[in-house]
Design an enzyme around this catalytic site. Structure first.
Site, mmCIF file in Angstrom:
data_model
loop_
_atom_site.group_PDB
_atom_site.id
_atom_site.type_symbol
_atom_site.label_atom_id
_atom_site.label_comp_id
_atom_site.label_asym_id
_atom_site.label_seq_id
_atom_site.Cartn_x
_atom_site.Cartn_y
_atom_site.Cartn_z
ATOM 1 N N SER A 241 -18.355 2.463 4.116
ATOM 2 C CA SER A 241 -18.932 3.277 3.055
ATOM 3 C C SER A 241 -20.457 3.117 3.038
ATOM 4 O O SER A 241 -21.097 3.354 4.059
ATOM 5 C CB SER A 241 -18.276 2.873 1.729
ATOM 6 O OG SER A 241 -18.433 3.869 0.773
ATOM 7 N N ASP A 467 -11.262 11.857 2.901
ATOM 8 C CA ASP A 467 -12.067 10.885 2.153
ATOM 9 C C ASP A 467 -12.801 11.572 0.999
ATOM 10 O O ASP A 467 -13.556 12.512 1.209
ATOM 11 C CB ASP A 467 -13.082 10.229 3.092
ATOM 12 C CG ASP A 467 -13.664 8.949 2.533
ATOM 13 O OD1 ASP A 467 -14.014 8.930 1.335
ATOM 14 O OD2 ASP A 467 -13.778 7.968 3.293
ATOM 15 N N HIS A 497 -10.217 6.521 1.055
ATOM 16 C CA HIS A 497 -11.579 6.132 1.423
ATOM 17 C C HIS A 497 -11.527 5.126 2.564
ATOM 18 O O HIS A 497 -11.172 3.969 2.378
ATOM 19 C CB HIS A 497 -12.257 5.524 0.197
ATOM 20 C CG HIS A 497 -13.723 5.272 0.365
ATOM 21 N ND1 HIS A 497 -14.575 6.144 1.003
ATOM 22 C CD2 HIS A 497 -14.496 4.230 -0.038
ATOM 23 C CE1 HIS A 497 -15.802 5.657 0.974
ATOM 24 N NE2 HIS A 497 -15.777 4.499 0.359
#
Length: 528
Positions: A241, A467, A497
């Protein structure tokens, strides 16, 4: 000020802990200083590159890190160890004052020294997530990688135990996160602007000296110092991320120091704050659409709607009703519209949490807001004891240090139609979130990060088509921005995610093959 969805694996951890309570109604052993930092590295830091770390038993995570208990040993009995590394407060004055960075590690299971590659450093995102808490919580997921690496993570500057940014106190944060984040008239807009200013003023009052020093470029330089102190010639890295943005900035600054690196759940480095938030609006709407499709297609009778459009209509109706009348939830606390939006967004980070969203919605329709509030607490970093981690404060501080644009109320009102078109549910929420850096006391660095990394070793970049927080398109943009021959793109056709922690065998094979054996996967590989 709305709580913008994070780009962080940490959220999954805190949700799991909070839901344990809702459903019923990290940080380290033997000591030693065995990794001398004798490398002549690329980051000038005076004598700090030769410091020796005193690894010892970890304490339980403190409130700023998310709370909890000291981590359990890994399978086979390996204990988690913690240490503190000194880094310059100001990288423009590397011989000046220092701050302490909290680190955690699990030593490799390799018996033969020739099998040990070095340290594999993790950043789980946020920005603002505590790596010292998160890595031990998910350590089992990376046990295969421990065959050849020491697993290492850290609290970036401004986070957890590393000079944490602090703003409002716990009682003030309870009120702040319950307040209306999607204003409907002039009075509500004025109140939002007032609360934003109060929050930012509190950050300056309580953390003014650290706010100018928490940009991603500072954290990247910290990682290069970490590489030297750990005794590695190259930085081996897994960024998840926001950790992909941090990794990209590192690769830009130190391309010749990149070893084997993997970026998962990739931030689009070509976007500014507005474009990123608009992308998240589309991403969370897509995830909500996928949830609604799955509930009505795979459940004999979906308890929250008869078809996908009905599911989304009932959610919209719930949010509208909460704007006028919050629901009873946890003691004196209520489920407000803002808390419900946070909770719904939080549940979309993983397909595994869709069942909690279903139960939370079903309960809310029956007048009980506890589960959605528990999910919201995870998003905002509220611990089980009522204290808050510094996740939100650090998230805003790092974003505002990085992002140059400063938006006004007029800017947001002009952009609202585009955001609402992207997501009828999350559009307003994310558009008003652009005000987070308005009146921030520190100027932002750039429109978007520079991640060009000519001369770097290959970096595996993985995008997940479902996502919500870091939409799939970001992976391709990152691969292109890194440069020809550097970004190696992999597509995972999945939900949630990130990809590696989904357990998908194809993704695992590609990543493990690169990190453990140096086998560069074919760019364009598709896993499903």
């Amino acid at each position: 000020m709305p709580t913008r969805p994070h780009r962080s694996r940490t959220l999954l951890l805190s949700t799991a802990l909070v839901l344990a309570v809702a459903a019923s109604v990290s940080a380290c052993s033997d000591s030693g200083s065995d990794e001398p930092g004798s490398q002549n590295g690329s980051t000038p830091a005076g004598g700090l590159a030769s410091q020796k770390l005193d690894w010892s038993n970890c304490k339980a995570p403190d409130d700023a890190q998310g709370g909890g208990t000291a981590p359990s040993p890994l399978p086979g009995g390996t204990e988690w160890q913690c240490a503190t590394m000194k880094a310059p407060i100001d990288w423009d004055r590397p011989d000046g004052d220092t701050l302490d960075l909290a680190l955690v590690r699990a030593k490799t299971s390799a018996k033969d020294k020739d099998q040990r590659i070095g340290s594999l450093i993790f950043n789980f995102g946020g920005p603002g997530g505590s790596g010292v808490s998160t890595l031990p919580a998910f350590g089992d997921s990376y046990e295969t990688l421990r065959k050849r690496y020491d697993l290492v993570s850290f609290d970036p500057r401004g986070v957890g135990r590393s000079s944490p940014v602090t703003c409002l106190d716990d009682e003030q944060l309870d009120d702040f996160f319950q307040a209306d984040s999607t204003p409907d008239d002039g009075a509500e807009r004025a109140d939002l602007m007032k609360r934003t200013k109060q929050f930012n003023n509190a950050c300056e009052k309580n953390s003014g000296t650290v706010l100018p020093q928490v940009a991603t470029t500072d954290a990247a330089r910290d990682m290069d110092l970490m590489r030297q102190v750990l005794g590695d010639e190259k930085l081996h890295y897994m960024g998840i991320s926001y950790g992909t943005e941090l990794g990209g900035v590192y690769a830009h600054l130190f391309p010749d120091k990149v070893g084997r690196a993997v970026f998962d759940a990739v931030v689009d480095p070509t976007q500014n704050a507005e474009q990123g938030s608009l992308g998240q609006a589309k991403g969370f709407q897509l995830a909500l659409d996928n949830y609604a499709e799955a509930c009505t297609a795979t459940t004999e009778e979906c308890p929250v709607g008869s078809d996908p459009e009905d599911v989304k209509k009932r959610i919209a109706d719930l949010l509208a009703s909460l704007d006028k009348k919050p629901l009873p939830a946890d003691g004196e606390r209520k489920l407000t519209q803002s808390a419900a939006l946070n909770g719904i967004a939080q549940s979309l980070y993983s397909e595994d949490f869709w069942e909690y969203l279903t139960q939370g919605l079903e309960d809310a329709y029956d007048g009980d807001g506890r589960i959605l509030l528990a999910l919201s607490d995870s998003m905002t970093g509220r611990n089980l004891n009522g204290s808050y981690s510094n996740l939100q404060a650090a998230n805003i501080a790092i974003n505002c240090a990085d992002d140059k644009p400063r938006y006004t109320e007029a800017d947001v009102r002009e952009k609202l139609p585009e955001f609402r078109k992207a997501s009828p549910v999350f559009g307003d929420f994310l558009a008003w979130g652009l005000l987070s850096c308005t009146d921030w006391p520190v100027s932002g660095a750039a429109e978007h990060p520079d991640v060009s990394a000519e001369g770097s070793a290959p970096i595996v970049v993985i995008g997940n088509t479902g996502d919500p927080a870091t939409p799939y398109e970001g992976a391709r943009q990152m691969a292109r921005a890194l440069g020809k021959g550097v970004g190696i793109e992999i597509t995972y056709k999945g939900q949630g995610h990130g990809a590696y922690d989904s357990g998908n065998a194809c993704v695992r094979k590609a990543v493990d093959g690169y990190l453990l054996n140096g086998t560069v996967p074919q760019s364009g590989t598709v896993c499903s």
